[in-house]
Design an enzyme around this catalytic site. Sequence first.
Site, PDB file in Angstrom:
ATOM      1  N   ARG A  14      41.678  35.121  44.316  1.00 57.65           N
ATOM      2  CA  ARG A  14      41.151  35.153  45.711  1.00 57.65           C
ATOM      3  C   ARG A  14      40.242  33.943  45.843  1.00 57.65           C
ATOM      4  O   ARG A  14      39.808  33.276  46.916  1.00 57.65           O
ATOM      5  CB  ARG A  14      40.820  36.387  46.402  1.00 57.65           C
ATOM      6  N   ARG A 330      16.799   8.182  35.240  1.00 53.69           N
ATOM      7  CA  ARG A 330      17.845   9.001  34.555  1.00 53.69           C
ATOM      8  C   ARG A 330      17.402   9.455  33.164  1.00 53.69           C
ATOM      9  O   ARG A 330      16.330   9.125  32.934  1.00 53.69           O
ATOM     10  CB  ARG A 330      19.184   7.704  34.320  1.00 53.69           C
TER      11      ARG A 330
HETATM   12  C1  UD1 Z   1      37.312  46.759  42.496  1.00 59.32           C
HETATM   13  C2  UD1 Z   1      37.202  48.173  42.441  1.00 59.32           C
HETATM   14  C3  UD1 Z   1      36.797  48.811  43.714  1.00 59.32           C
HETATM   15  C4  UD1 Z   1      35.285  48.166  43.806  1.00 59.32           C
HETATM   16  C5  UD1 Z   1      35.251  46.972  43.708  1.00 59.32           C
HETATM   17  C6  UD1 Z   1      33.851  46.542  43.801  1.00 59.32           C
HETATM   18  C7  UD1 Z   1      39.091  48.944  41.017  1.00 59.32           C
HETATM   19  C8  UD1 Z   1      40.550  49.218  41.027  1.00 59.32           C
HETATM   20  N1  UD1 Z   1      38.583  48.436  42.315  1.00 59.32           N
HETATM   21  O1  UD1 Z   1      37.989  46.151  42.978  1.00 59.32           O
HETATM   22  O2  UD1 Z   1      36.878  50.231  43.830  1.00 59.32           O
HETATM   23  O3  UD1 Z   1      34.751  48.707  44.992  1.00 59.32           O
HETATM   24  O4  UD1 Z   1      35.839  46.557  42.529  1.00 59.32           O
HETATM   25  O5  UD1 Z   1      33.508  45.058  43.242  1.00 59.32           O
HETATM   26  O6  UD1 Z   1      38.553  48.751  39.986  1.00 59.32           O
HETATM   27  N2  UD1 Z   1      39.236  42.585  35.755  1.00 59.32           N
HETATM   28  C9  UD1 Z   1      39.555  42.685  34.737  1.00 59.32           C
HETATM   29  N3  UD1 Z   1      40.882  42.833  34.202  1.00 59.32           N
HETATM   30  C10 UD1 Z   1      41.994  43.105  35.226  1.00 59.32           C
HETATM   31  C11 UD1 Z   1      41.329  43.319  36.658  1.00 59.32           C
HETATM   32  C12 UD1 Z   1      40.071  42.954  36.890  1.00 59.32           C
HETATM   33  O7  UD1 Z   1      38.835  42.265  33.657  1.00 59.32           O
HETATM   34  O8  UD1 Z   1      43.262  43.234  34.963  1.00 59.32           O
HETATM   35  C13 UD1 Z   1      37.839  42.442  36.073  1.00 59.32           C
HETATM   36  C14 UD1 Z   1      37.833  41.255  37.118  1.00 59.32           C
HETATM   37  O9  UD1 Z   1      37.533  40.211  36.404  1.00 59.32           O
HETATM   38  C15 UD1 Z   1      36.186  41.435  37.827  1.00 59.32           C
HETATM   39  C16 UD1 Z   1      36.332  43.164  37.870  1.00 59.32           C
HETATM   40  O10 UD1 Z   1      37.220  43.597  36.876  1.00 59.32           O
HETATM   41  O11 UD1 Z   1      35.206  41.067  37.311  1.00 59.32           O
HETATM   42  C17 UD1 Z   1      36.830  43.726  39.186  1.00 59.32           C
HETATM   43  O12 UD1 Z   1      38.221  43.211  39.546  1.00 59.32           O
HETATM   44  P1  UD1 Z   1      38.711  42.836  40.912  1.00 59.32           P
HETATM   45  O13 UD1 Z   1      40.077  42.311  40.917  1.00 59.32           O
HETATM   46  O14 UD1 Z   1      37.594  41.941  41.639  1.00 59.32           O
HETATM   47  O15 UD1 Z   1      38.448  44.123  41.670  1.00 59.32           O
HETATM   48  P2  UD1 Z   1      38.199  44.557  43.213  1.00 59.32           P
HETATM   49  O16 UD1 Z   1      39.666  44.381  43.899  1.00 59.32           O
HETATM   50  O17 UD1 Z   1      36.992  43.784  43.739  1.00 59.32           O
HETATM   51 CA    CA Z   2      35.581  42.305  42.799  1.00 63.93          CA
END
Ligand code: UD1
Ligand code: CA
Length: 453
Positions: A14, A330
Amino acid sequence: MLDVVVLAAGLGTRMRSRSPKVLHGLCGKPLLQWALETARSVLGSSPLVVVGPDHAAIATRFGAQARFCVQPRPRGTGDAVAQSLPHVLPNAKQVLILYGDMPLLQADTLQRLVECQARLAEPGTALLTLSRSESQGFGRIVRDAQGNFREIVEERNCSSTQRAITELNVGVYVFDVGWLRQAVGDLSLQANREKYLTDLPGRAVAEGHSVQTVPAVAAEATGVNTRVDLATATRRMRERINTAHMLAGVTLDDPATAYIDADVAIGADSTIGPGTVLTGATIVGEACVIGAGTHLHDTKVGHGCHIRDSVLEGTTLEDDCHVGPFARMRPGSYLERSVHVGSFGEIKNSRLGPHVTMGHFSYIGDADLGAHVNVGAGTITCNFDGETKQRTVVEDRAFLGSGTKLVAPVTVGRGAQTGAGSVVTRDVPAATLVYGVPARAPEVADASDLDGP
Ligand code: UD1
Ligand code: CA
């Protein structure tokens, strides 16, 4: 014992960026750095676990601060945690899990969560929630008729009633490590082929274990998913930083337009003008006036300095210097105390001794100027001969006339003077006047005139 896992392997699609989301900067630090620093204040100095993408820049930047583990493909937050568990310390009893995209989280909130989990009957789970009408896509906290936590439902899986719930999942949890190791293996794939960490608290309830929620302040739970979120989080962080400076005795003429990076230090009784940008490892002393319209980057300013409408990078100023408007410095510029640099002065890799005055449109590069040197308007060091940079030395109390060109390498001796428009190609002895093109002392330049009657 507590261990910490930071999840940072999501694609961040996103953001619509070529670089991973957690490397995007906020007030001078990448998002992930914010998460690591907050987590470290709960954990202490031991390295924590970061689950990252297979991306060299992340491993290089954070490798020394963390036990780094790669989630080769982003198959959801549940899968990311599963990948991390072999790296969690074998003797850890509690594990704090947070997401790398929530830079405003405060350390004391994490501390409360860790303490809450420690009080629960084993194996307990504690998670952060927040109440906010604007969901930002967050998962919803579903409770039973008695108000007890039942489960987290992701927005895309919500019924219309669930969608209206304003209690949201922040994405920060403390689990019992033993229970987590066994439970995470059983997570099932969602329709989008991801495994959701958010399924686990509901599962703990179903197994009859205790799950407790801890409320966070809405402002600290700003997740960064898009660049609009990044701007929102940056604005909130900036407010936090600016408020701390004001409470510590710094006047901000207009806090809304003072852009101050997280690691910048400012002494008491200094004033920061509107539209001023202080970045990197900048340090400003006490009783300074900085701005309006100034950008200082990696610059150290002594006490009592005045700088306006100027751009300084990698520069050091001792006390009581006056700079601008419209000066540029600089990297490698060093101004000793009480130096005055006026409009359209540029300095690079040079040292200006105490009380040097350089009032109007000059360029001083690769030079050493002694104390009380006067740099006349339009003076220029010709420091580049087409191949290499050469140094210029101007000794104490020398007077450089307007429009002097100093063709380096060259030395102007103590107390020497150059006439207006001189092109100095050879060293000038102390206390000698030279002028002309090329510049000479009068007895040499006009030897025939010296014969006298
Ligand atoms: C997630 C939560 C949601 C919460 C929100 C708050 C889940 C399924 N959902 O959604 O309930 O309200 O965060 O911010 O957890 N990441 C990984 N590996 C992956 C996917 C994600 O390391 O395969 C990490 C991302 O880098 C990020 C974090 O996990 O730092 C959250 O991932 P993101 O995809 O932003 O989750 P949200 O859709 O925001
Ligand atoms: Ca997030």
